[in-house]
Structures are given as C-alpha cells and as structure tokens.
Scaffold this active site. Structure first.
Site, PDB file in Angstrom:
ATOM      1  N   ASP A 538       0.816  -1.216   0.000  1.00  0.00           N
ATOM      2  CA  ASP A 538       0.000   0.000   0.000  1.00  0.00           C
ATOM      3  C   ASP A 538       0.852   1.268   0.000  1.00  0.00           C
ATOM      4  O   ASP A 538       0.369   2.334   0.334  1.00  0.00           O
ATOM      5  CB  ASP A 538      -0.950   0.013   1.206  1.00  0.00           C
ATOM      6  CG  ASP A 538      -0.198  -0.015   2.539  1.00  0.00           C
ATOM      7  OD1 ASP A 538       1.051  -0.037   2.508  1.00  0.00           O
ATOM      8  OD2 ASP A 538      -0.854  -0.005   3.600  1.00  0.00           O
ATOM      9  N   CYS A 594       4.925  28.018   6.027  1.00  0.00           N
ATOM     10  CA  CYS A 594       4.283  29.240   6.523  1.00  0.00           C
ATOM     11  C   CYS A 594       2.754  29.143   6.459  1.00  0.00           C
ATOM     12  O   CYS A 594       2.050  29.730   7.285  1.00  0.00           O
ATOM     13  CB  CYS A 594       4.775  30.469   5.759  1.00  0.00           C
ATOM     14  SG  CYS A 594       4.207  30.566   4.064  1.00  0.00           S
TER      15      CYS A 594
END
Length: 1025
Positions: A538, A594
């Site tokens: 996976d 940010c």
C-alpha cells in the site's frame, strides 16, 4: 452495521465509508438481494456483497457439490463433495461468517420458466448467474415491470469470456455519479460582463465540464455572487463563464468555488430489447470491436445449447466450426454489431465448459459494485453490457494437443479445459514470493489456491511476508480473516485459511518487511529460487524497493493497487517491459511551512497542523527526551558541561520538558489550558499585531486577501463542547506520555471546571518576532539552532532547580512517546486532532470537517472496498498465467479501472527502452555487466577488465554515493593502485557490489556516457571472499 438502529460500525466499515458515504451505507443496511448460482462467479459476488454490508442476501442454487467445484468455488471443501451436499448449503455458513451484520438465507427451490416469480418482490436487487438466457429474459421482464422496479443484473462466465448485464428500470436516479470529492478552488478574478468570466488562481485547472454548476463563496466586491449556484461554460482549462455580472459591483479580491453535485437519471432497457442493439462498455481500445464480437458469440453459444442440449465439447474442432456458423447467423440479425472474430469464437467453443477463476474474480468485482449501485444510487451504473475476454491467455495454446485439455476428474478440470495440462503443471510447480498480505494479498492467495499455484508435491511454493497484525477494520475486505483472528499475524493466518481452500498448497509465511534491513533473508540466493514476485503493498517506496530487487535478480514482478473504486495493474517482465521505477508519479505537493504555521486557507491545512502538533508534542519531543537521557545518563554531568559553555544538541528542549513535567492530573489540565490560550488566542493576536487588517504589500494590494485569511482570536469557554473536548483530549495525552493516572471522574466537566477555575492566565504581550511569509521557506530545526545567552542561562537555572528539588529520578528521565493510532477511538488521539483542527478552522473562518473526514486526512487512510480489490487481484492472476507461459510482449495487458464511473482501460505495458552507448553497444534497465576479480584485484585491473571485455573506456566509477574514481578529483589517480577490496570495504558475507560506471564520450566536450551497472564479484567464481 445494525440495520435497526442504523448505526455504522466504524471499526469495521471505516475504509468503505470513505468510498460510499454514510447515506449509501444506510441504504445498503436496509436492502435485500437475491443471488442465484453458487458457482465460481456467484460466490465471488456473494463474498463482495456480504462484506459490503447489505441487510439480507438470499443465496439460491439447486446443484450438488462436485470435485470440479473445488477449483472454482473457494467456499466448497472436499468433505462437501464426498458427502454430496448441496452447494448452497455448503457455502452458506462460510458466507455468513464474513459479516455478522448480514442475514444470509438460502433457497434450493427450482427457478425455471414455470416458477411463480412473485417471491422476488421482497428484494431490491436480483442477480442471476449460471442461468439460461430465456430465464434471464423472464426474470428481467418481471423485475422491470415492478413499481418501483427491482434492479436486475445478469452475469455469465464461460471459459475465456464473461459478461455482465444491468437493467435498473426506466428511470434510475443517481445521487453522485463519480464519487469524487468536490475541490475548493480559489479565484484570481471575475470579469464584469455578460457572461462574466471566472479565472482560477495560479492557473489551477478547474476540471469542470460545460453544463455543470458551481457555488461561489467569500467573494469580495461581487458579494451578490456569494452562496449562488451558477451554471458554467468552459472557456479554458483555467477559466469558465457564469451568468451576467455586468450590473454587479466590481470584483475586488478573494473567493472560491466548488462543484455542486447534481443527481442524474439513467434509463435502462430490458435484456430482450438490448440483445439486438446492445449498449456496451469498451475496455480495450486496442480491440474496440471485442465487446460486440463476444456479444454475438455468447448469443450463439446459447443457441448451440438449445439445439444440442449441451455445451460444445472441450477442445472439439467440429463443435467450434458449428459455433462459428451460428455466430455468423446471429451476428446478421444484430443492429449494433462488429465483424465476427473466428479466433475468438473457436477459443470460446473449446473452453466454454471450462472455468478461469481469475476471470470470475475480475468480473465478479465489477458485478458486485453494480449491485451496490443498484441498492444505493451511488455512482454511475453500467450502461448496459460489460464484456471481458481472456483470449490472450489461451490463443498461444491452440497448437497444443487436444487431449491436454480433457478432464481427469480432479479439482483443476475447469482450469485444464482452458489452459491445458502442461500449463496447469507449470502453475503447480511455480515458486512465488508475495510481499504483503492485506486485501489484495488475501484475494491473490485465493486465486493461487484455485489455480493450484505452488503445490508441495510439484516442489512449488508460495512464500508470503507481512509484518502486520490483523485489525478489525481489515475484516471488511481481507476476506480470509475473521473476528477471532484480530491481533494475529496476517501472513500466518492467511496461510492457514488458504490451506482450507486447497490443502495441497505449500505456503511459507513470514513476518518480515522487505527492505534493505532484511536483505540477509531476502538475498540474491533467495531470489534465485523464485519464478516471480507479486506485490500486494500500500505504499510506493516499498514497491520501488521490491522492483529494484526484481530488476537486479531478473525476476518478473506483478504489481497492483487500489484506491476506493479505482484500481491498477502493472506487469513487469525481464527484457520485455520497463520496470516500476522507470516511471515516477509527481511527488505529493507539500503544504508550505508558513501556510501551516500562520496562513491556513482550507480545512486540509488545519487538519495537517493538528496532526503535526500531535507528532511534535506527544511523539517527537518525548522520543528526543528519551534519546537525550540515554546518551547523557547523568544530569549533574549535563549541568557541568552546559555551565562550561558546551552546546549539547536538544538540551534546551529537554531541560524545559523536565522542569515543566507535570506530576498529577490537575497539572495536565493546566498544560492543556495553556496550549489552548497559545494556539487559539495568542497566536492570532500576534499575527494581527504583526500584520494588522489594513496591511498592504509593496504593490499596494491588501496583505490579508485570498487565499490568506485573517485569524479571529477567541477566549476559552468551558460550555463550548469543542473547547472542553480539546482540554480533555490534550490533558489525557499529556497524562499518557508522563505516566500520570486518571479516572473517568477526572474527565467530567465538574472536575475539569474546578481545576480550570484556579488557573490564572498571564496577560498577553505582543512580541516583535519575525513571522515567516515565504512559501518556499522550510521548517527551521529548532533543536540544532544555536542557543542565545538568555536561553543558556535559563536552562542552567531550570536544571539546577530540578536537581536541587530531587526531581531528577530515573523515572522522571523517561517518557512514553505515542504513535498516532487512528483506529482506536478510546485513546483520544483522533479526539485531539478533531478538536484542535476544528478550533483552528473556526479561528480562520474555514468550513470545519466532520470527524470521519478529519480522521481520513490525519490518518492518511486509503479508502478501500472489496469489489475493487477482488477485480484487481483477478486481473493480476490472469497476467500471471501469461508470465508462466513466457508469452510474447503483445499478450500482456496493464489495466486501470474505476468501478464508480464505470470505466476499464487495458493497455500494453511500457515497452523496453534500449539506450545506445556507441558503436552498436546498447543497454536496458535489465542489463548488468559483470567483472570477476580476486583479493589483489586493483581499481586499475577493474578498469582494464571493463575495457577488454566490453570494448569501451571507463572514466568514472561510483559505488552508491561514494566516488571510487573521478579523474579530476585530487588524489584519485593514486587509487588506481589500490585493491577493490580496500576501496569498497565489503562486509564479510558480501559476494559482489553493483558499480555505476561512466564511459568516455566519442568527442571531446561531449557529456560522459552512461552505461548499465557493472556487477563486480570479489572472487573469480562469485563466491564470498
């Protein structure tokens, strides 16, 4: 799912909920299905529908178990055959075990042209397999005539051909045709005009189609558009027009739009009407006529049965010619038709009595998904025929002697009728390595068992490895597991379940990862004994590693994966195709630091922020704390070293944690309350102090404009359930990492309120610190940042006080780091992320997500459903037969499908690329040149050996990231006299290394030429030195 209370058991169904949604899940839990025919195709459909969670399924069949069934029906056992049990009675208890919420009924009454069909009125969906066409027509006619119509599905699999037919009535409304989650896309500008044109921010593609509708929100200027639904006309991939905006206020900034899902109505005809003018899905564009060719051939097969009261005999050439003439006659009567394909018809005739289990798995997966659509109205239904053939599996076998296909009375007679005895034997002696034993792994093991892959008596073997234990959420699609298997290893449990299906299989189950750390187990010697490798993984990184080992050891690799209703298969064959690593998907876009820290704009940002906070506070810091005190065992020595001006990595954080370490439950509540103040009030106040609402950029535009959202700080309110949830979940996690006991009473509002009433929150004072606004900036590593003098003095004082207070005991130098566990709702992990994310979303006026969506994003949960898993594993197993038969390149097929739409696309694998070095010297990814050395073999000897053996001048030699020889590097010319042994320093058991060598260009000034890896053996015979 408890149908009466309609509560969804998330611990079982969580992965499927993300595929279907709660509304569809509730619909299924109220629905009843009638499924006739308990052969190989019927049992596949039964498995998938029961795992999905309907209310009632009635299994219908009139036949007795035969030896033949053991090779097609994975729920029939040898003892069922010996005791001559009815098939439906044999499979019923095993089907029932798959899902405790589904009631499984059985019926063995006759279902024929004279049966009163009124009993079908209690079902919402009727599925027929192994039924003659006349009976399908009659049952379909009855279902279509009911009010509301009973949804009808007919499925057939004969040898190499299979089909699915759907009729869901004159008007079938679908609530969500695609299942795709609408994305919120930010707006760059909206023009004033008739029509107004909307342009996406940063040239982001909108993915819309003309005629669809969008809703607009948070638009500044043209505020009249907010909340309105607008029909779109596509102008370009990045822009579209809406209604008249000429009279509106000018657009200023901001806003986003999202697609509005509108229900769609589908119209169906009965099978009788559709027979002569079929609407078909075309899965393989390299043979677009195939569906109509199979349609005609399978109708002719029905006519053959009517005339001769039997199927064509296995491998019989005369019957094949009779069927070919019948097909031509049938085809002449059809309105929608293609030219007859004689090869297909002959192959169908010769194999019609046979059965290919992987073909049934693939078609059964699709048919099951159609049944779920019929019950829920979720996803676009099949219009109206789907045909799939496996002619590439049998076409190369047409020259094999006819007696090879004759039955011998064992479980493989159905398979033998299709591929012959010799190919069956090749499957029996196959040595397969399967990496991963989750959903795809379980389905693959079932296919191996039915095909007889890796039989002990033929010296074959299936080696499977998976380090994971079984969780309850696995039971929804990993069908070899049952509730009593929870917390047992997947691989060993699946091996035992596989032996139930076929006791002759040789299965060797391991609990290892396959990674560089286990190369001593999965060594070259291990790979040398394999015939092929199957991945049931996976994650991409693990696939890449297994692929590199397959390329290095020249082994075929069969890869597949699913996400929700989507699936893919990829076939990798040495010296025929490219490898998995030959192509790279673009990396996932990371959210800028940010944005996460200060400027979230969508809910995904706040969820990731909350997940990062969990990792930092409850995993990373406690782990760092433990590692620090394991390295520096004496706090007194640490104090002396810091006082002496020495910088110890992580010391500031660690001493801070030690000095603030809580000792009781009340202090955990206080810590949580201080975190609330910091995250949801002070951070916002600081941002607005640094960037007031009227702040403008150098170009005069507002700082706070879309996608930036200004925060709105808020105070703590115990009566707000979200505030309370954050405090309690955060305090619980602190208590866990600090080993502080607490009771249920401690979690009550009364106790929490009493503790909070005694807290005095310090006044907020804004700082003048710099806030990062650069989207390319990376998160700073605070641990490695140099300490300021103040920080150092504070750390010394805190540690001195802790030592003086006698609080630096061994117990207090140990924390309990947490690993985020998304599937345990009792541990508070998801509670923390849900509450923290929702509070941050509220602070930034972002639409919050519910618990289910938050859990999916935070836990990086891959939506999954059994239908897609079964289909993908069936397609891989078909390709496996071709690999075993060493078929030509054009026989192989990769596949991408999306059962929701539904679409399936078969393509040839990527052909092998050969790179010219020069003078007719080519290489591909599968090439590896070899040089055999000895103990005194020098780098100069190596260079000469390459030149002499391959006729090309090596000029640079690299081992991994280490440059062994680069002419321009200082001192490298002296290395030519050193032995390869000394330069490489191999481990004791290392027989060889793969070196990257560059070659001299043909002309001065040209780039160096790349070549294949050169495998350097440390001894003349490739033995361990």
């Amino acid at each position: 799912m408890a149908a009466d209370s309609m509560e969804i058991d998330d611990s079982l169904y969580s992965r499927q909920r993300y595929v279907l949604g709660d509304s569809a899940m509730h619909q299924m839990a109220r629905s009843s299905v009638f499924l006739s025919g308990m052969g190989g195709l019927g049992i596949e459909i039964a498995k998938n529908i029961v795992l999905a969670g309907v209310k009632i399924i009635t299994l219908h069949d009139t036949k007795q178990c035969e030896t033949w069934d053991l090779g097609s029906n994975f729920f029939i056992r040898k003892e069922d055959v010996l005791s001559q049990r009815r098939r439906v009675e044999a499979v019923c208890p095993r089907v029932s075990e798959l899902n405790p919420y589904v009631h499984v009924d059985i019926s063995s009454s006759s279902l024929d042209d004279n049966t009163d069909l009124s009993f079908l009125r209690k079902y919402q969906c009727v599925i027929l397999t192994e039924a003659r066409l006349n009976l399908q027509k009659r049952v379909n006619r009855f279902c279509h005539s009911q009010q509301p119509p009973i949804r009808f599905i007919g499925c057939d699999a004969y040898g190499i051909c299979a089909r699915v037919f759907c009729d869901f009535g004159d008007e079938f409304e679908v609530s969500d045709p695609t299942g795709e989650e609408p994305k919120e896309i930010f707006i760059q500008t909206i023009s004033q005009g008739n029509p107004g044109v909307v342009t996406c921010m940063d040239n982001q593609p909108h993915g819309l189609q003309t005629g669809q509708s969008v809703v607009l929100r948070e638009v500044n200027g043209m505020t009249e558009l907010n909340g309105t639904v607008q029909q779109v006309a596509v102008v370009s991939p990045h822009s579209f027009s809406i209604g008249d905006t000429f009279q509106l206020q000018p657009y200023v900034h901001g806003g986003f739009f999202a697609l509005v899902k509108t229900p769609k109505t589908f119209r169906f005809e009965t099978i009788e009407t559709q027979l002569h003018d079929p609407v078909v899905l075309t899965p393989d564009l390299s043979k677009p006529e195939a569906p109509l060719q199979i349609h005609a051939a399978m109708l002719a097969l029905e006519t053959f049965q009517e005339r001769h009261a039997r199927f064509p005999n296995i491998g019989c050439l005369q019957d094949a010619e009779v069927l070919l003439k019948l097909t031509e006659a049938v085809n002449a009567t059809l309105k929608n038709k293609a030219a007859v394909n004689p090869e297909l018809v002959r192959c169908l005739s010769k194999t019609a009595r046979g059965f290919l289990p992987p073909l049934a798995a693939a078609v059964g997966g699709l048919a099951s998904q159609e049944a779920l659509k019929a019950l829920t109205g979720k996803f676009a239904p099949l219009q109206q025929w789907f045909y799939l053939d496996a002619i590439e599996v049998v076409a190369p076998l047409q020259s094999v002697a006819p007696e090879e296909f004759s039955p011998v009375g064992d479980r493989y007679d159905g398979l033998r009728a299709c591929i012959g005895e010799s190919m069956c034997r090749e499957l029996h002696k196959l040595r397969v390595f399967m990496v991963g034993c989750g959903a795809i792994g379980c389905e693959m093991l079932k296919n191996f068992a039915l095909l007889g892959v890796g039989l002990a008596k033929n010296s074959g073997e299936v080696c499977v490895t998976d380090p994971d234990l079984i969780e309850k959420s696995n039971l929804n699609r990993q069908f070899l597991f049952r509730p009593h298997h929870i917390q047992k290893p997947k691989s060993t449990t699946a091996a035992e379940a596989t032996w139930d299906i076929n006791p002759d299989l040789q299965v060797d189950a391991h609990l290892n990862k396959v990674c560089p750390g286990t190369e001593s187990v999965y060594s070259d010697d291990f790979f040398s004994h394999l015939d092929l490798v199957v991945t049931a993984l996976d994650n991409v990184e693990a696939r890449r590693y297994v692929d590199s080992r397959c390329v290095s050891n020249q082994k075929p690799l069969l890869d597949s994966g699913t996400m929700g209703t989507k699936g893919h298969t990829e076939i990798i064959v040495p010296n025929l195709t490219e490898s998995y690593n030959s192509h790279r998907d673009p990396p996932e876009e990371e959210i800028p630091f940010c944005t996460l820290k200060s400027f979230p704009s969508v809910i995904e940002h706040t969820i990731q922020w909350a997940r990062d906070k969990f990792e930092n506070m409850f995993s990373h810091k406690p782990s760092m704390y433990n590692a620090f005190w394991q390295t520096h065992t004496s706090p007194d020595v640490v104090l002396q070293r810091i006082q002496a001006g020495e910088s110890l990595e992580g010391s500031l954080e660690v001493i801070k944690l030690l000095s603030r370490r809580p000792g009781q439950w009340g202090q955990c509540i206080i810590l949580a309350r201080l975190k609330f103040e910091k995250y949801f009030k002070r951070k916002a106040l600081q941002l607005l102090h640094s960037f007031p609402l009227d702040t403008r950029l150098k170009d005069g535009s507002l700082f706070w404009q879309s996608p930036k959202r200004p925060p709105a700080p808020f105070g703590f309110d115990l009566k707000d359930s979200l505030h309370f949830s954050f405090i309690v979940s955060t305090a619980r996690l602190f208590a866990t990492i600090y080993s502080i006991p607490y009771t249920e009473q401690d979690l009550s509002e009364e106790v929490v309120s009493r503790i909070l009433s005694e807290i005095k929150i310090p006044d907020y004072r804004p700082s003048e610190k710099c806030i990062e606004t650069d989207e390319t900036a990376k998160k700073p590593d605070l641990v490695k940042s140099p300490l300021s003098g103040d920080d150092e003095r504070e750390a010394i004082t805190q540690l001195e006080q802790a030592i003086a207070a006698g609080s630096v005991t061994p117990e207090r130098l140990q924390l309990n780091p947490l690993q985020f566990e998304k599937d345990d709702d009792s541990n508070g992990h998801v509670d923390f992320v849900v509450s923290a994310s929702a509070l941050r979303a509220r602070m930034y006026s972002i639409e919050p997500a519910d618990r289910l969506k938050t859990k999916r994003i935070a836990g990086k949960i891959i939506p999954a459903i059994a239908t897609a898993t079964a289909a993908v594993a069936g397609l891989v197993a078909l390709e496996m037969i071709k690999v075993v038969g060493a078929y030509e390149f054009d026989s192989f097929k990769n596949c991408f499908f999306n059962l929701a739409i539904p679409v399936a696309v078969f393509t040839e694998p990527a052909p092998l690329k050969k790179t010219l070095i020069r003078d007719n010297i080519y290489f591909s990814i599968w090439d590896c040149w070899t040089i055999f050395g000895h103990e005194d073999f020098t780098l100069s000897d190596f260079m000469n050996a390459v030149r002499e053996k391959y006729g090309i001048e090596p000029i640079m030699v690299v081992h991994g990231v280490k440059m062994l020889y680069v002419p321009v590097m200082p001192g490298h010319s002296k290395r030519l006299k050193l032995t390869m042994q000394k330069l490489i320093k191999p481990s004791v058991d290392r027989r060889y290394v793969d070196l990257t060598v560059s070659f001299a260009p043909e002309a001065d000034g040209d780039d160096d030429l790349a070549g294949p890896p050169i495998r350097y053996y440390f001894s003349q015979h490739g033995e361990t030195p």
